[in-house]
Write a protein that holds these residues in place. Sequence first.
Motif, PDB file in Angstrom:
ATOM      1  N   GLY A  99      -2.705  -4.612  11.435  1.00 34.78           N
ATOM      2  CA  GLY A  99      -3.741  -4.526  10.408  1.00 34.78           C
ATOM      3  C   GLY A  99      -3.527  -3.345   9.479  1.00 34.78           C
ATOM      4  N   VAL A 100      -3.202  -2.212  10.051  1.00 39.96           N
ATOM      5  CA  VAL A 100      -2.955  -1.014   9.253  1.00 39.96           C
ATOM      6  C   VAL A 100      -1.725  -1.228   8.362  1.00 39.96           C
ATOM      7  CG1 VAL A 100      -2.246   1.406   9.413  1.00 39.96           C
ATOM      8  CG2 VAL A 100      -4.110   0.578  10.815  1.00 39.96           C
ATOM      9  N   GLY A 101      -0.686  -1.851   8.904  1.00 40.36           N
ATOM     10  CA  GLY A 101       0.515  -2.143   8.115  1.00 40.36           C
ATOM     11  C   GLY A 101       0.231  -3.108   6.979  1.00 40.36           C
ATOM     12  N   PHE A 102      -0.635  -4.093   7.239  1.00 41.90           N
ATOM     13  CA  PHE A 102      -1.005  -5.042   6.187  1.00 41.90           C
ATOM     14  C   PHE A 102      -1.687  -4.316   5.031  1.00 41.90           C
ATOM     15  CE2 PHE A 102      -4.351  -7.730   4.367  1.00 41.90           C
ATOM     16  CZ  PHE A 102      -3.567  -8.716   3.781  1.00 41.90           C
ATOM     17  N   PHE A 103      -2.646  -3.439   5.342  1.00 48.52           N
ATOM     18  CA  PHE A 103      -3.340  -2.717   4.281  1.00 48.52           C
ATOM     19  C   PHE A 103      -2.420  -1.719   3.571  1.00 48.52           C
ATOM     20  CE2 PHE A 103      -7.120  -4.260   6.520  1.00 48.52           C
ATOM     21  CZ  PHE A 103      -7.774  -4.841   5.440  1.00 48.52           C
ATOM     22  N   PHE A 104      -1.465  -1.159   4.295  1.00 51.27           N
ATOM     23  CA  PHE A 104      -0.480  -0.285   3.662  1.00 51.27           C
ATOM     24  C   PHE A 104       0.348  -1.067   2.644  1.00 51.27           C
ATOM     25  CE2 PHE A 104       3.716   1.742   3.453  1.00 51.27           C
ATOM     26  CZ  PHE A 104       3.347   3.041   3.107  1.00 51.27           C
ATOM     27  N   LEU A 105       0.803  -2.260   3.039  1.00 49.81           N
ATOM     28  CA  LEU A 105       1.582  -3.096   2.123  1.00 49.81           C
ATOM     29  C   LEU A 105       0.739  -3.566   0.934  1.00 49.81           C
ATOM     30  CD1 LEU A 105       3.692  -5.208   4.636  1.00 49.81           C
ATOM     31  CD2 LEU A 105       4.451  -3.291   3.205  1.00 49.81           C
ATOM     32  N   CYS A 106      -0.553  -3.842   1.191  1.00 54.34           N
ATOM     33  CA  CYS A 106      -1.448  -4.201   0.077  1.00 54.34           C
ATOM     34  C   CYS A 106      -1.573  -3.042  -0.907  1.00 54.34           C
ATOM     35  CB  CYS A 106      -2.833  -4.588   0.598  1.00 54.34           C
ATOM     36  SG  CYS A 106      -2.889  -6.181   1.412  1.00 54.34           S
ATOM     37  N   GLY A 107      -1.671  -1.831  -0.369  1.00 56.29           N
ATOM     38  CA  GLY A 107      -1.744  -0.654  -1.239  1.00 56.29           C
ATOM     39  C   GLY A 107      -0.470  -0.471  -2.036  1.00 56.29           C
ATOM     40  N   LEU A 108       0.683  -0.693  -1.400  1.00 54.11           N
ATOM     41  CA  LEU A 108       1.955  -0.602  -2.124  1.00 54.11           C
ATOM     42  C   LEU A 108       2.054  -1.664  -3.222  1.00 54.11           C
ATOM     43  CD1 LEU A 108       4.673   0.124   0.594  1.00 54.11           C
ATOM     44  CD2 LEU A 108       3.805   1.665  -1.162  1.00 54.11           C
ATOM     45  N   ALA A 109       1.654  -2.898  -2.876  1.00 53.48           N
ATOM     46  CA  ALA A 109       1.707  -3.976  -3.864  1.00 53.48           C
ATOM     47  C   ALA A 109       0.771  -3.684  -5.033  1.00 53.48           C
ATOM     48  CB  ALA A 109       1.352  -5.311  -3.206  1.00 53.48           C
ATOM     49  N   ALA A 110      -0.431  -3.202  -4.723  1.00 49.98           N
ATOM     50  CA  ALA A 110      -1.375  -2.865  -5.800  1.00 49.98           C
ATOM     51  C   ALA A 110      -0.834  -1.709  -6.633  1.00 49.98           C
ATOM     52  CB  ALA A 110      -2.734  -2.500  -5.209  1.00 49.98           C
ATOM     53  N   GLY A 111      -0.165  -0.771  -5.988  1.00 53.90           N
ATOM     54  CA  GLY A 111       0.415   0.351  -6.721  1.00 53.90           C
ATOM     55  C   GLY A 111       1.527  -0.082  -7.640  1.00 53.90           C
ATOM     56  N   ILE A 112       2.335  -1.030  -7.207  1.00 52.96           N
ATOM     57  CA  ILE A 112       3.427  -1.532  -8.043  1.00 52.96           C
ATOM     58  C   ILE A 112       2.872  -2.316  -9.234  1.00 52.96           C
ATOM     59  CG2 ILE A 112       5.358  -3.171  -8.085  1.00 52.96           C
ATOM     60  CD1 ILE A 112       5.929  -2.247  -5.169  1.00 52.96           C
ATOM     61  N   VAL A 113       1.840  -3.122  -8.991  1.00 53.70           N
ATOM     62  CA  VAL A 113       1.284  -3.965 -10.043  1.00 53.70           C
ATOM     63  C   VAL A 113       0.401  -3.161 -11.004  1.00 53.70           C
ATOM     64  CG1 VAL A 113      -0.272  -5.906 -10.493  1.00 53.70           C
ATOM     65  CG2 VAL A 113       1.409  -6.059  -8.667  1.00 53.70           C
ATOM     66  N   ASP A 114      -0.539  -2.385 -10.447  1.00 49.76           N
ATOM     67  CA  ASP A 114      -1.541  -1.703 -11.284  1.00 49.76           C
ATOM     68  C   ASP A 114      -1.288  -0.222 -11.493  1.00 49.76           C
ATOM     69  OD1 ASP A 114      -2.935  -4.088 -11.531  1.00 49.76           O
ATOM     70  OD2 ASP A 114      -4.228  -3.664  -9.805  1.00 49.76           O
ATOM     71  N   GLY A 115      -0.345   0.329 -10.804  1.00 49.96           N
ATOM     72  CA  GLY A 115      -0.114   1.768 -10.899  1.00 49.96           C
ATOM     73  C   GLY A 115      -0.719   2.486  -9.695  1.00 49.96           C
ATOM     74  N   PHE A 116      -0.041   3.498  -9.248  1.00 48.74           N
ATOM     75  CA  PHE A 116      -0.450   4.172  -8.013  1.00 48.74           C
ATOM     76  C   PHE A 116      -1.678   5.069  -8.173  1.00 48.74           C
ATOM     77  CE2 PHE A 116       3.774   2.935  -6.599  1.00 48.74           C
ATOM     78  CZ  PHE A 116       3.478   2.484  -5.328  1.00 48.74           C
ATOM     79  N   GLU A 117      -2.111   5.321  -9.403  1.00 49.68           N
ATOM     80  CA  GLU A 117      -3.305   6.154  -9.555  1.00 49.68           C
ATOM     81  C   GLU A 117      -4.544   5.451  -9.019  1.00 49.68           C
ATOM     82  OE1 GLU A 117      -2.201   3.921 -13.125  1.00 49.68           O
ATOM     83  OE2 GLU A 117      -1.245   5.691 -12.313  1.00 49.68           O
ATOM     84  N   ASN A 118      -4.532   4.115  -8.920  1.00 45.46           N
ATOM     85  CA  ASN A 118      -5.661   3.366  -8.376  1.00 45.46           C
ATOM     86  C   ASN A 118      -5.450   2.954  -6.921  1.00 45.46           C
ATOM     87  OD1 ASN A 118      -7.014   3.440 -10.829  1.00 45.46           O
ATOM     88  ND2 ASN A 118      -5.971   1.600 -11.563  1.00 45.46           N
ATOM     89  N   ALA A 119      -4.224   2.936  -6.440  1.00 46.39           N
ATOM     90  CA  ALA A 119      -3.934   2.392  -5.116  1.00 46.39           C
ATOM     91  C   ALA A 119      -3.523   3.440  -4.091  1.00 46.39           C
ATOM     92  CB  ALA A 119      -2.836   1.343  -5.224  1.00 46.39           C
ATOM     93  N   TRP A 120      -3.414   4.680  -4.469  1.00 44.65           N
ATOM     94  CA  TRP A 120      -2.916   5.683  -3.537  1.00 44.65           C
ATOM     95  C   TRP A 120      -3.871   5.907  -2.365  1.00 44.65           C
ATOM     96  CZ3 TRP A 120      -5.353  10.153  -2.214  1.00 44.65           C
ATOM     97  CH2 TRP A 120      -6.393  10.576  -3.045  1.00 44.65           C
ATOM     98  N   GLN A 121      -5.196   5.715  -2.584  1.00 45.58           N
ATOM     99  CA  GLN A 121      -6.145   5.930  -1.491  1.00 45.58           C
ATOM    100  C   GLN A 121      -5.912   4.945  -0.345  1.00 45.58           C
ATOM    101  OE1 GLN A 121      -7.365   5.343  -4.681  1.00 45.58           O
ATOM    102  NE2 GLN A 121      -8.636   7.096  -5.259  1.00 45.58           N
ATOM    103  N   LEU A 122      -5.753   3.669  -0.680  1.00 46.52           N
ATOM    104  CA  LEU A 122      -5.519   2.654   0.345  1.00 46.52           C
ATOM    105  C   LEU A 122      -4.217   2.924   1.089  1.00 46.52           C
ATOM    106  CD1 LEU A 122      -6.424   0.056   1.717  1.00 46.52           C
ATOM    107  CD2 LEU A 122      -5.258  -1.228  -0.076  1.00 46.52           C
ATOM    108  N   THR A 123      -3.192   3.298   0.372  1.00 48.23           N
ATOM    109  CA  THR A 123      -1.899   3.591   0.993  1.00 48.23           C
ATOM    110  C   THR A 123      -1.990   4.837   1.871  1.00 48.23           C
ATOM    111  OG1 THR A 123      -0.835   2.660  -0.963  1.00 48.23           O
ATOM    112  CG2 THR A 123       0.548   3.918   0.508  1.00 48.23           C
ATOM    113  N   ALA A 124      -2.647   5.875   1.392  1.00 50.13           N
ATOM    114  CA  ALA A 124      -2.761   7.117   2.155  1.00 50.13           C
ATOM    115  C   ALA A 124      -3.625   6.938   3.400  1.00 50.13           C
ATOM    116  CB  ALA A 124      -3.337   8.225   1.272  1.00 50.13           C
ATOM    117  N   ILE A 125      -4.750   6.232   3.267  1.00 53.31           N
ATOM    118  CA  ILE A 125      -5.629   6.002   4.427  1.00 53.31           C
ATOM    119  C   ILE A 125      -4.900   5.172   5.476  1.00 53.31           C
ATOM    120  CG2 ILE A 125      -7.723   4.807   5.174  1.00 53.31           C
ATOM    121  CD1 ILE A 125      -9.000   5.752   2.517  1.00 53.31           C
ATOM    122  N   SER A 126      -4.174   4.144   5.044  1.00 52.84           N
ATOM    123  CA  SER A 126      -3.430   3.303   5.992  1.00 52.84           C
ATOM    124  C   SER A 126      -2.352   4.103   6.714  1.00 52.84           C
ATOM    125  CB  SER A 126      -2.792   2.123   5.258  1.00 52.84           C
ATOM    126  OG  SER A 126      -3.771   1.329   4.660  1.00 52.84           O
TER     127      SER A 126
END
Length: 157
Positions: A99-126
């Motif tokens: 589950g944690v890996g899934f949310f980490f990958l979601c954060g990476l995907a969101a960071g690639i698509v929308d930019g990491f300024e909006n997705a870094w929290q999900l990636t860091a928390i995961s």
Amino acid sequence: MLLFPSLRDRITSPHSPDEVCGLLQGMTESRYISFSTNCEFIGKADTSGFSIRPYIQGRNSFLPVIKGRVLPAGGGSEIVVRMGLYLSVKLLMSVWFGGVGFFFLCGLAAGIVDGFENAWQLTAISAGMFATGQILMRASFLHSARKAQKRLRELFV
């Protein structure tokens, strides 16, 4: 395995395999739920091998399951020991890390698509949750496993 902690050891003992089994049986309670404080381990031990766990007063899901074989070697014996986690704990932690890996990958995907300024929290928390799970699991397991390893060495040598 890389994801789960384990410990392997070989103990050379001057005692014969039958004496080693007798020593271990003397320190092991055969019931899996024990209210006795006379035993150090709970499980089963016989001449074909042993499957035990340390006896503690409290609760610790990360206690090692200690499995081993006693082999004749020269004038004594060699005890091959493997320590690992319970299967149920491995399954639970696999779900946790999955589950944690899934949310980490979601954060990476969101960071690639929308930019990491909006997705870094999900990636860091995961990443933090994954690290916390690993540290908790490894510290709890290794503390108990090393204590059991030391006691087995004292008992057999």
